[in-house]
Motif scaffolding. Structure first.
Motif, short mmCIF file in Angstrom:
data_model
loop_
_atom_site.label_atom_id
_atom_site.label_comp_id
_atom_site.label_asym_id
_atom_site.label_seq_id
_atom_site.Cartn_x
_atom_site.Cartn_y
_atom_site.Cartn_z
N VAL A 122 0.83 -1.20 0.00
CA VAL A 122 0.00 0.00 0.00
C VAL A 122 0.87 1.25 0.00
CG1 VAL A 122 -1.85 1.22 1.22
CG2 VAL A 122 -1.74 -1.27 1.30
N ALA A 127 -2.91 0.53 -4.04
CA ALA A 127 -2.59 -0.72 -3.34
C ALA A 127 -2.47 -1.82 -4.39
CB ALA A 127 -3.68 -1.07 -2.34
N TYR A 164 -9.80 -3.43 -1.39
CA TYR A 164 -9.08 -2.16 -1.30
C TYR A 164 -9.57 -1.24 -2.41
CZ TYR A 164 -5.36 -1.96 2.16
OH TYR A 164 -4.65 -1.82 3.33
N PRO A 171 -5.93 4.82 -0.23
CA PRO A 171 -6.42 3.43 -0.19
C PRO A 171 -7.05 3.08 1.15
CG PRO A 171 -4.21 3.52 -1.11
CD PRO A 171 -4.51 4.89 -0.57
N ALA A 173 -9.23 -0.23 3.17
CA ALA A 173 -9.61 -1.64 3.14
C ALA A 173 -11.01 -1.79 3.71
CB ALA A 173 -8.63 -2.47 3.96
#
Length: 178
Positions: A122, A127, A164, A171, A173
């Motif tokens: 990342v 990512a 992601y 980025p 998650a």
């Protein structure tokens, strides 16, 4: 005898054409694959709960792509197989030389979810998937687009994912389990 000869001519012609096509295809694939190298998969260390994790290793990168964190070799030591690059022109008097843009820092993020472990590289702007390792009895699927990457572990009707995204933002998650 003439009837048999008439029947054999197309069979022989087909056999020769097929053999030539297979040979040509094999030669093409062989010549493309001859210079490639494949890195063996690397294991990501597991940590027990309550322990401090070991230092993060550098990101794993496929052999066909140069990682963003490496700098080109210095101009003072060019490789022996390449000629030295020509000297860059001096900036005009009174102009300041601009420094190159800083490279983004790369961090590894590891997620252990139901069904397996996914590791991502990342940066502040994107990512990429480093590895996805399913647990015994589970399957893994991955998808990747310019603005997102997804890893899904499945077993029967069970499914869990790490997703992601970075379309216009840093980025992030997201996790999904069904």
């Amino acid at each position: 005898m003439a009837g048999m000869r008439q029947a054999l001519v197309p069979v022989v012609a087909w056999s020769l054409a097929t053999g030539a096509a297979v040979t040509l295809s094999w030669w093409g694939v062989h010549s493309v694959m001859a210079g490639t190298a494949y890195d063996p998969p690397r294991a990501v260390p597991l940590t027990a709960a309550g322990r401090t994790p070991p230092p993060t290793p550098p990101p794993l990168v496929p052999a066909t792509r140069r990682p963003e964190t490496f700098s080109p070799p210095p101009a003072s030591a060019p490789p022996a197989t390449r000629p030295a690059p020509p000297p860059s022109p001096s900036p005009p008097a009174g102009a300041s030389a601009s420094s190159p843009a800083p490279r983004p820092s790369v961090r590894l993020r590891s997620y252990e979810i139901t069904g397996g472990r996914a590791v991502f590289s990342v940066t502040g702007t994107s990512a990429s998937l480093v590895s996805a390792t399913p647990e015994a009895g589970w399957q893994v699927q991955t998808w990747s687009q310019p603005e997102w990457v997804r890893v899904t572990f499945t077993r029967g009707t069970q499914e869990s994912s790490v997703f992601y995204t970075w379309n216009g933002h840093a980025p992030t998650a997201q996790f999904d389990a069904r």
